[in-house]
Design a protein around this motif. Structure first.
Motif, PDB file in Angstrom:
ATOM      1  N   GLY A  50       0.797  -1.221   0.000  1.00 45.57           N
ATOM      2  CA  GLY A  50       0.000   0.000   0.000  1.00 45.57           C
ATOM      3  C   GLY A  50       0.830   1.271   0.000  1.00 45.57           C
ATOM      4  O   GLY A  50       0.324   2.345   0.327  1.00 45.57           O
ATOM      5  N   SER A  51       2.107   1.170  -0.357  1.00 46.93           N
ATOM      6  CA  SER A  51       2.973   2.353  -0.356  1.00 46.93           C
ATOM      7  C   SER A  51       3.229   2.903  -1.756  1.00 46.93           C
ATOM      8  O   SER A  51       4.195   3.625  -1.975  1.00 46.93           O
ATOM      9  N   TYR A  52       2.357   2.573  -2.691  1.00 46.15           N
ATOM     10  CA  TYR A  52       2.440   3.084  -4.065  1.00 46.15           C
ATOM     11  C   TYR A  52       2.001   4.544  -4.086  1.00 46.15           C
ATOM     12  O   TYR A  52       1.405   5.052  -3.134  1.00 46.15           O
ATOM     13  N   THR A  53       2.316   5.209  -5.189  1.00 51.58           N
ATOM     14  CA  THR A  53       1.863   6.587  -5.386  1.00 51.58           C
ATOM     15  C   THR A  53       0.931   6.629  -6.593  1.00 51.58           C
ATOM     16  O   THR A  53       0.862   5.677  -7.377  1.00 51.58           O
ATOM     17  N   ALA A  54       0.251   7.751  -6.754  1.00 48.39           N
ATOM     18  CA  ALA A  54      -0.592   7.944  -7.941  1.00 48.39           C
ATOM     19  C   ALA A  54       0.254   7.851  -9.205  1.00 48.39           C
ATOM     20  O   ALA A  54      -0.194   7.310 -10.228  1.00 48.39           O
ATOM     21  N   ASP A  55       1.490   8.336  -9.136  1.00 48.18           N
ATOM     22  CA  ASP A  55       2.385   8.236 -10.295  1.00 48.18           C
ATOM     23  C   ASP A  55       2.737   6.790 -10.610  1.00 48.18           C
ATOM     24  O   ASP A  55       2.881   6.425 -11.784  1.00 48.18           O
ATOM     25  N   ASP A  56       2.897   5.947  -9.591  1.00 49.51           N
ATOM     26  CA  ASP A  56       3.166   4.525  -9.823  1.00 49.51           C
ATOM     27  C   ASP A  56       2.002   3.889 -10.579  1.00 49.51           C
ATOM     28  O   ASP A  56       2.204   3.141 -11.535  1.00 49.51           O
ATOM     29  N   VAL A  57       0.800   4.187 -10.141  1.00 54.52           N
ATOM     30  CA  VAL A  57      -0.401   3.635 -10.775  1.00 54.52           C
ATOM     31  C   VAL A  57      -0.455   4.069 -12.238  1.00 54.52           C
ATOM     32  O   VAL A  57      -0.626   3.250 -13.145  1.00 54.52           O
ATOM     33  N   GLU A  58      -0.279   5.352 -12.461  1.00 55.95           N
ATOM     34  CA  GLU A  58      -0.325   5.881 -13.833  1.00 55.95           C
ATOM     35  C   GLU A  58       0.753   5.263 -14.709  1.00 55.95           C
ATOM     36  O   GLU A  58       0.491   4.864 -15.838  1.00 55.95           O
ATOM     37  N   ARG A  59       1.968   5.146 -14.196  1.00 54.04           N
ATOM     38  CA  ARG A  59       3.084   4.641 -15.001  1.00 54.04           C
ATOM     39  C   ARG A  59       2.886   3.173 -15.373  1.00 54.04           C
ATOM     40  O   ARG A  59       3.164   2.775 -16.503  1.00 54.04           O
ATOM     41  N   VAL A  60       2.426   2.360 -14.447  1.00 52.44           N
ATOM     42  CA  VAL A  60       2.200   0.941 -14.757  1.00 52.44           C
ATOM     43  C   VAL A  60       1.113   0.805 -15.824  1.00 52.44           C
ATOM     44  O   VAL A  60       1.270   0.039 -16.790  1.00 52.44           O
ATOM     45  N   ILE A  61       0.037   1.550 -15.691  1.00 53.12           N
ATOM     46  CA  ILE A  61      -1.036   1.474 -16.694  1.00 53.12           C
ATOM     47  C   ILE A  61      -0.536   1.997 -18.032  1.00 53.12           C
ATOM     48  O   ILE A  61      -0.796   1.394 -19.079  1.00 53.12           O
TER      49      ILE A  61
END
Length: 108
Positions: A50-61
């Motif tokens: 649960g230590s991801y960021t919004a940028d992590d989510v965007e980059r993976v997608i």
């Protein structure tokens, strides 16, 4: 669907999209830059704790869509409409699934 055992067909953003991080181009990007500076395993650990960021989510997608051969302009439009500035929870599930698929391959 592709022969890529790490690819996932995901119903999202009003359509079915193929996402994969196993594409050769994506692999080169990830080996050079990581996923926001993190190795795939470290990025996966961030999602699982649960230590991801919004940028992590965007980059993976983003990388997953590009790896699934979605044209770059369409990727940008999808991110603008369905990821950037939107609630994280629905997209976290997708990003986690795509990232985990890189490690587990075929879900069946």
């Amino acid at each position: 669907m592709t022969d890529d055992k790490c690819a996932r067909e995901i119903n999202w953003a009003g359509g079915t999209h193929t996402l994969t991080l196993a594409d050769r181009w994506v692999q080169r990007v990830v080996s050079w830059r990581g996923i926001n500076g993190y190795s795939p395993s470290a990025a996966l650990a961030r999602f699982e704790t649960g230590s991801y960021t919004a940028d992590d989510v965007e980059r993976v997608i983003e990388l997953g869509l590009l790896g699934g051969q979605t044209p770059e302009r369409e990727v940008e439009a999808l991110l603008d409409t369905h990821v950037r500035g939107k609630p994280l929870a629905p997209n976290v599930l997708i990003a986690h699934q795509v990232l985990a698929a890189l490690f587990v391959g075929d879900a069946q």
